[in-house]
Write a protein that holds these residues in place. Sequence first.
Motif, PDB file in Angstrom:
ATOM      1  N   SER A 292     -11.910 -39.442 -63.243  1.00 14.18           N
ATOM      2  CA  SER A 292     -11.112 -40.111 -62.217  1.00 14.18           C
ATOM      3  C   SER A 292      -9.915 -40.754 -62.899  1.00 14.18           C
ATOM      4  CB  SER A 292     -11.944 -41.168 -61.493  1.00 14.18           C
ATOM      5  OG  SER A 292     -11.162 -41.899 -60.579  1.00 14.18           O
ATOM      6  N   ALA A 311      -2.312 -44.334 -56.591  1.00 17.87           N
ATOM      7  CA  ALA A 311      -2.782 -42.964 -56.427  1.00 17.87           C
ATOM      8  C   ALA A 311      -4.015 -42.768 -57.302  1.00 17.87           C
ATOM      9  CB  ALA A 311      -1.700 -41.963 -56.798  1.00 17.87           C
ATOM     10  N   ARG A 312      -4.906 -41.913 -56.839  1.00 10.53           N
ATOM     11  CA  ARG A 312      -6.117 -41.615 -57.610  1.00 10.53           C
ATOM     12  C   ARG A 312      -6.481 -40.147 -57.406  1.00 10.53           C
ATOM     13  NH1 ARG A 312     -12.092 -42.400 -57.313  1.00 10.53           N
ATOM     14  NH2 ARG A 312     -11.900 -42.709 -55.075  1.00 10.53           N
ATOM     15  N   ALA A 313      -6.894 -39.506 -58.484  1.00  8.83           N
ATOM     16  CA  ALA A 313      -7.369 -38.130 -58.428  1.00  8.83           C
ATOM     17  C   ALA A 313      -8.766 -38.078 -59.039  1.00  8.83           C
ATOM     18  CB  ALA A 313      -6.429 -37.202 -59.181  1.00  8.83           C
ATOM     19  N   TYR A 315     -12.170 -35.432 -59.930  1.00  2.97           N
ATOM     20  CA  TYR A 315     -12.835 -34.126 -59.969  1.00  2.97           C
ATOM     21  C   TYR A 315     -14.263 -34.334 -60.464  1.00  2.97           C
ATOM     22  CZ  TYR A 315     -14.367 -29.474 -61.179  1.00  2.97           C
ATOM     23  OH  TYR A 315     -15.109 -28.322 -61.254  1.00  2.97           O
ATOM     24  N   LYS A 343     -13.216 -32.138 -55.252  1.00  2.00           N
ATOM     25  CA  LYS A 343     -11.836 -32.462 -55.639  1.00  2.00           C
ATOM     26  C   LYS A 343     -11.273 -33.428 -54.601  1.00  2.00           C
ATOM     27  CE  LYS A 343     -10.837 -28.055 -55.846  1.00  2.00           C
ATOM     28  NZ  LYS A 343     -10.082 -26.783 -55.969  1.00  2.00           N
ATOM     29  N   ARG A 344     -10.605 -34.463 -55.095  1.00  2.00           N
ATOM     30  CA  ARG A 344     -10.150 -35.510 -54.182  1.00  2.00           C
ATOM     31  C   ARG A 344      -8.849 -36.126 -54.692  1.00  2.00           C
ATOM     32  NH1 ARG A 344     -11.949 -38.651 -50.086  1.00  2.00           N
ATOM     33  NH2 ARG A 344     -11.289 -40.822 -50.041  1.00  2.00           N
ATOM     34  N   ILE A 345      -7.911 -36.372 -53.758  1.00  7.40           N
ATOM     35  CA  ILE A 345      -6.649 -37.044 -54.074  1.00  7.40           C
ATOM     36  C   ILE A 345      -6.429 -38.145 -53.039  1.00  7.40           C
ATOM     37  CG2 ILE A 345      -4.145 -36.787 -54.288  1.00  7.40           C
ATOM     38  CD1 ILE A 345      -4.592 -33.885 -55.069  1.00  7.40           C
ATOM     39  N   GLU A 346      -5.995 -39.313 -53.499  1.00  3.43           N
ATOM     40  CA  GLU A 346      -5.750 -40.454 -52.617  1.00  3.43           C
ATOM     41  C   GLU A 346      -4.383 -41.074 -52.914  1.00  3.43           C
ATOM     42  OE1 GLU A 346     -10.433 -41.945 -52.856  1.00  3.43           O
ATOM     43  OE2 GLU A 346      -8.799 -43.155 -53.714  1.00  3.43           O
ATOM     44  N   ASN A 366      -5.684 -39.222 -47.834  1.00  6.21           N
ATOM     45  CA  ASN A 366      -6.619 -38.642 -48.783  1.00  6.21           C
ATOM     46  C   ASN A 366      -6.952 -37.209 -48.394  1.00  6.21           C
ATOM     47  OD1 ASN A 366      -9.516 -38.656 -47.412  1.00  6.21           O
ATOM     48  ND2 ASN A 366      -8.547 -40.614 -46.900  1.00  6.21           N
ATOM     49  N   HIS A 368      -9.735 -34.275 -49.383  1.00  6.35           N
ATOM     50  CA  HIS A 368     -11.067 -34.154 -49.983  1.00  6.35           C
ATOM     51  C   HIS A 368     -11.574 -32.736 -49.765  1.00  6.35           C
ATOM     52  CE1 HIS A 368     -14.882 -36.172 -51.343  1.00  6.35           C
ATOM     53  NE2 HIS A 368     -15.376 -35.056 -50.841  1.00  6.35           N
TER      54      HIS A 368
END
Length: 747
Positions: A292, A311-313, A315, A343-346, A366, A368
């Motif tokens: 993360s 922002a946060r990514a 896996y 996989k996630r992006i915020e 986000n 997801h």
Amino acid sequence: MKILLLLTLLFYNCFAQKSVLTGKISDKSGGIPGVTVIIDETGVSAVSDDSGTYNINNIAHGNYTITFSMVGYSKQQKKIKLLSGETQVLNITLSEETAALEEVVITGTMREVRRADSPIPVEIITPKLFRKNPTASLFESVGMINGVQPQLNCNVCNTGDIHINGMEGPYTLILIDGMPIVSSLSTVYGLNGIPNSIVERIEVVKGPASSLYGSEAMGGTINVITKNPLKAPVVSADYFMTSWGEHNMDAAVKSSTGKATSILGVNYYNYAIPTDKNHDNFTDLTLQNRISIFNKLQFERKENRAFSLAARAVYEDRWGGEMQWSKQWRGSDSIYGESIYTKRIEFIGLYQLPFTEKIYTQFSYNWHDQNSWYGDTPYMANQQVGFLQAYWDTNFGEKHTFLLGAAMRFTKYDDNTPATANSDNTKNRPQNTPLPGLFIQDEWAINDKNKLLGGYRFDYDKNHGGIHSPRIAYKFSPTNMHTFRTSFGTGFRVVNLFTEDHAALTGARDVVITEALKPERSFNSNLNYVFNWPASAFILNVDVTGFYSYFTNKIVGDFDTDPTKIIYDNLNGHAISQGVSTNVELMFNFPLKVTAGISYMDVFQAEENSMGAEVKKQQLHAPKWSGNYIMTYTFNDKYSVDITGNWYGPMRLPILPNDYRPEYSPWYNISNIQLTKKFTYGLELYGGVKNVFDFVPQYALMRPFDPFNKYVNDPVANPYGYTLDTSYNYASLQGRRMFLGVRYNFF
């Protein structure tokens, strides 16, 4: 010669003069009784008398460090040099420790207020509390709050959710910096992806919050407040490993460019050693490889107006299953495994408009994506959630604080199940769910002792129409020692079963939805009492809360009618969650702090049977009794010992017909112990034992030797028709394990 040496020592002891240290300890009001004075090098101590005066006699000459400490005051240290026969006077003025009293919270009212002044009771946990029992994710850390239960829902893939006051995970709204960023699809695995390294504090509100936050905030709210880059360390790092082979690393660095200050953080967690200590040929703990990356920017603006971007990514690759499983068997019916790629992006932002009035805008987005196989059953899902909110924060006169806002939430969800197919199941049809809302709130400070808060929210759902969510709260503080709070509110929840209930995703049972499900509604009330007693030898804080929630249209899963199915419908009756929660905090004037909590909950649903009689059934995974405890003792600011733990009473579990496993779990306790050594320049070394008493559930999987249910119809070998069941779970299968770690903070 020996006689001469003996006479010399005797002469020195008889005639060498000892020193005396004396003085008075005061604050702005005068002398302070009960202050502990310690000579660090010798351990000799004294306590100040009623006038604040202290005396320590018979001290050998030399250099010493003197520590003055008392609960409720900031600790002070002084270095002195004592000459032989000297009486040295050392007067000290201590300042009151106001950090706890001045804790700022925002979750209960969407405004920054002192915790003590908030009409809504808010509980806080900080990284300082996390460090007493280091964990790899938020999901485990929040278990240190009484009445908050991280619940594992699958023995194979270790999915989990967070229960507040016995209510299931979907009733708990997870916010990051006030934004509803963890919901629906991400509730299944998203909680494990929030690292402790990004957290400044966590605020927990037990009870309705739909009047401010809308859908899902029926039972409680957990708001993760991320670190402010301006206050973060320049460099920080924390690494620990366990005897099971788990590795967790947090690292962060702060930097400044122009008017922007940034904090960049990375969390990495790895567990890659298949372990089967209960000998059922299935992994006891899901194997995980997760990274993360988090970045937050704080901008300097005129008149200290707010502006931040984050922002946060994430896996994650996780799997659990038969010990011989590998990725070549992913999706096959030969060797059973549950494999999930996430996989996630915020993105999160806050901007205060450049007006005289305080007008704030907030946004979040986000994305997801989940690629998963549960045995030979695929679940492929993608969800996007956009959220935009604006609100006006102002005062009317000196007594009214007013909040007016509007919000828009849009969810796009698609998967490979009938949930997103048309009526004849021939064409894919992703779900698009807009949810606009308006909210208003007024906080009226009637006088110094009385405060009244009223709030209302209106949301419009395209399927269910307009939804009203009012709330009222009242705070009464007759003295500084006593505070009473009471509140009443309603909540609502628009449900997506496939994204919220892991049992609906597993290949072990088929999902049946018997009707067009209606949105759930709740009516909640609670009464809170706080007692604070600052005695001379200790500070005692007692917090008691009684709660009651009544649910209509509650959506329930029937696990009992057919062992191969989960049948969902709206409850033909009602459900109730009620109980009492008590927290006690005791801080002594010597370095011992004890915190303990106990909760009694009665969570059940009542429904009429075919004979017209009301049948009461206890909620799954909701123990009537539970509690926690934290004890910390500090030795001279260099060594400390922490004992932490949680205990649970019997909870009802999902069983199959004629199940040989008991319907209720036993009483059990998970205790941990940790020793920490502090060095100079922000370096700490820590280690200890988790699950000291080595508690492991006796029963886990049903028929692990036939995970694909190929032989369930054998009347001789399987007369009761048992099938693979992964949902019978109430505690981790991890037993006792040691851990060792190091952390560093440079400001």
